[in-house]
Design a protein around this motif. Sequence first.
Motif, PDB file in Angstrom:
ATOM      1  N   ARG A  42       0.891  -1.131   0.011  1.00  0.00           N
ATOM      2  CA  ARG A  42      -0.018   0.034  -0.140  1.00  0.00           C
ATOM      3  C   ARG A  42       0.684   1.223   0.097  1.00  0.00           C
ATOM      4  NH1 ARG A  42      -3.102  -3.478   3.510  1.00  0.00           N
ATOM      5  NH2 ARG A  42      -5.151  -3.920   2.659  1.00  0.00           N
ATOM      6  N   LEU A  43       1.914   1.195   0.876  1.00  0.00           N
ATOM      7  CA  LEU A  43       2.914   2.419   0.583  1.00  0.00           C
ATOM      8  C   LEU A  43       3.412   2.443  -0.493  1.00  0.00           C
ATOM      9  CD1 LEU A  43       4.855   2.119   4.142  1.00  0.00           C
ATOM     10  CD2 LEU A  43       3.250   3.906   3.341  1.00  0.00           C
ATOM     11  N   ARG A  44       3.872   1.442  -1.367  1.00  0.00           N
ATOM     12  CA  ARG A  44       4.324   1.511  -2.667  1.00  0.00           C
ATOM     13  C   ARG A  44       3.480   2.197  -3.597  1.00  0.00           C
ATOM     14  NH1 ARG A  44       5.857   3.045  -6.562  1.00  0.00           N
ATOM     15  NH2 ARG A  44       7.635   2.222  -8.012  1.00  0.00           N
ATOM     16  N   LEU A  45       2.239   1.902  -3.587  1.00  0.00           N
ATOM     17  CA  LEU A  45       1.151   2.632  -4.364  1.00  0.00           C
ATOM     18  C   LEU A  45       0.952   4.159  -3.909  1.00  0.00           C
ATOM     19  CD1 LEU A  45      -1.623  -0.195  -4.547  1.00  0.00           C
ATOM     20  CD2 LEU A  45      -0.018   0.256  -6.030  1.00  0.00           C
ATOM     21  N   ALA A  46       0.927   4.321  -2.672  1.00  0.00           N
ATOM     22  CA  ALA A  46       0.770   5.640  -2.203  1.00  0.00           C
ATOM     23  C   ALA A  46       1.952   6.748  -2.798  1.00  0.00           C
ATOM     24  CB  ALA A  46       0.939   5.708  -0.709  1.00  0.00           C
ATOM     25  N   ALA A  47       3.005   6.062  -3.042  1.00  0.00           N
ATOM     26  CA  ALA A  47       4.363   6.736  -3.528  1.00  0.00           C
ATOM     27  C   ALA A  47       4.184   7.267  -4.948  1.00  0.00           C
ATOM     28  CB  ALA A  47       5.438   5.750  -3.580  1.00  0.00           C
ATOM     29  N   ILE A  48       2.981   6.721  -5.808  1.00  0.00           N
ATOM     30  CA  ILE A  48       2.641   7.124  -7.217  1.00  0.00           C
ATOM     31  C   ILE A  48       1.980   8.250  -7.013  1.00  0.00           C
ATOM     32  CG2 ILE A  48       1.681   6.279  -9.256  1.00  0.00           C
ATOM     33  CD1 ILE A  48       1.856   3.287  -8.312  1.00  0.00           C
ATOM     34  N   ASP A  49       2.433   9.231  -7.769  1.00  0.00           N
ATOM     35  CA  ASP A  49       1.735  10.481  -7.726  1.00  0.00           C
ATOM     36  C   ASP A  49       0.991  10.788  -9.225  1.00  0.00           C
ATOM     37  OD1 ASP A  49       4.130  11.005  -9.070  1.00  0.00           O
ATOM     38  OD2 ASP A  49       4.715  12.558  -8.090  1.00  0.00           O
ATOM     39  N   ASP A  50       1.370   9.722 -10.023  1.00  0.00           N
ATOM     40  CA  ASP A  50       0.909   9.950 -11.362  1.00  0.00           C
ATOM     41  C   ASP A  50       0.551   8.670 -11.817  1.00  0.00           C
ATOM     42  OD1 ASP A  50       0.189  10.638 -14.094  1.00  0.00           O
ATOM     43  OD2 ASP A  50       1.732  12.300 -14.137  1.00  0.00           O
ATOM     44  N   LYS A  51      -0.788   8.562 -11.728  1.00  0.00           N
ATOM     45  CA  LYS A  51      -1.505   7.001 -12.269  1.00  0.00           C
ATOM     46  C   LYS A  51      -1.290   6.988 -13.759  1.00  0.00           C
ATOM     47  CE  LYS A  51      -5.230   3.998 -10.884  1.00  0.00           C
ATOM     48  NZ  LYS A  51      -6.557   4.085 -10.043  1.00  0.00           N
ATOM     49  N   GLU A  52      -1.524   7.841 -14.521  1.00  0.00           N
ATOM     50  CA  GLU A  52      -1.408   7.626 -16.013  1.00  0.00           C
ATOM     51  C   GLU A  52       0.131   7.416 -16.386  1.00  0.00           C
ATOM     52  OE1 GLU A  52      -2.649   7.454 -19.411  1.00  0.00           O
ATOM     53  OE2 GLU A  52      -3.784   7.748 -17.931  1.00  0.00           O
TER      54      GLU A  52
END
Length: 232
Positions: free
Chosen positions: A91-101
């Motif tokens: 979940r932390l790794r996904l939270a580190a993504i600031d641009d889904k596209e």
Amino acid sequence: MLNTPIDPAKMQLLDAILPHVAFDGWAPSAFNAAVAEVDIDPAHAKTLCPRGAVDLAVAYHQRGDAEMRAALATADMSDMRFRDKVAYAIRLRLAAIDDKEAVRRGTALFALPHMAPDGAKLIWGTADAIWDALGDTSQDGNWYSKRLILSGVYSATVLFWLGDDSFDQQATDAFIDRRIDDVMQFEKVKASVNKNPLLKPLTGPLGRLMGSIKAPSQTPRADLPGTWSEPQ
């Protein structure tokens, strides 16, 4: 796994290219636009990124790994079960993504046949970073199996997350829990098989085989995938 800081100029290029990736993907046109915006010498930009936008896509993924490692280093997980620690790390790794596209475009890029090795290496690197942060001490074949299984869990999670439009990503949270539960069930079955005396003729040699495989940290060159030694 080595955690090499990204060159500051490369970071500038990475920040500059992200708005263009949504429209052009990780393409040469997006890279050229980033170079023009940062006002960096094109020759120097090519030195930093020999493959252009591809190298920035790699850097974007690695930056996310670094942010996850930093978050895990300060997180209090003392009251968590181990399975919950793994889920929390994902979940932390996904939270580190600031641009889904950017991730969506990166997934398409690394799905190309000639880019698949790079994509697999990045996913493996994420799994390795999680296991290292959680204090994994395995030194045999389990070092590889843990990272292989987690690589599958994380890559499946990313694909699910890209299509998740649920409130506060609740569907993705549930998906992560189901995948971790699947892994734990597998581990329980494996443990019961290993303890079964009737299966010792099979599990004994397999255990010795796994024990003869060494993790990279035990090899003369840490960048090699592993070594092989004859079973004792």
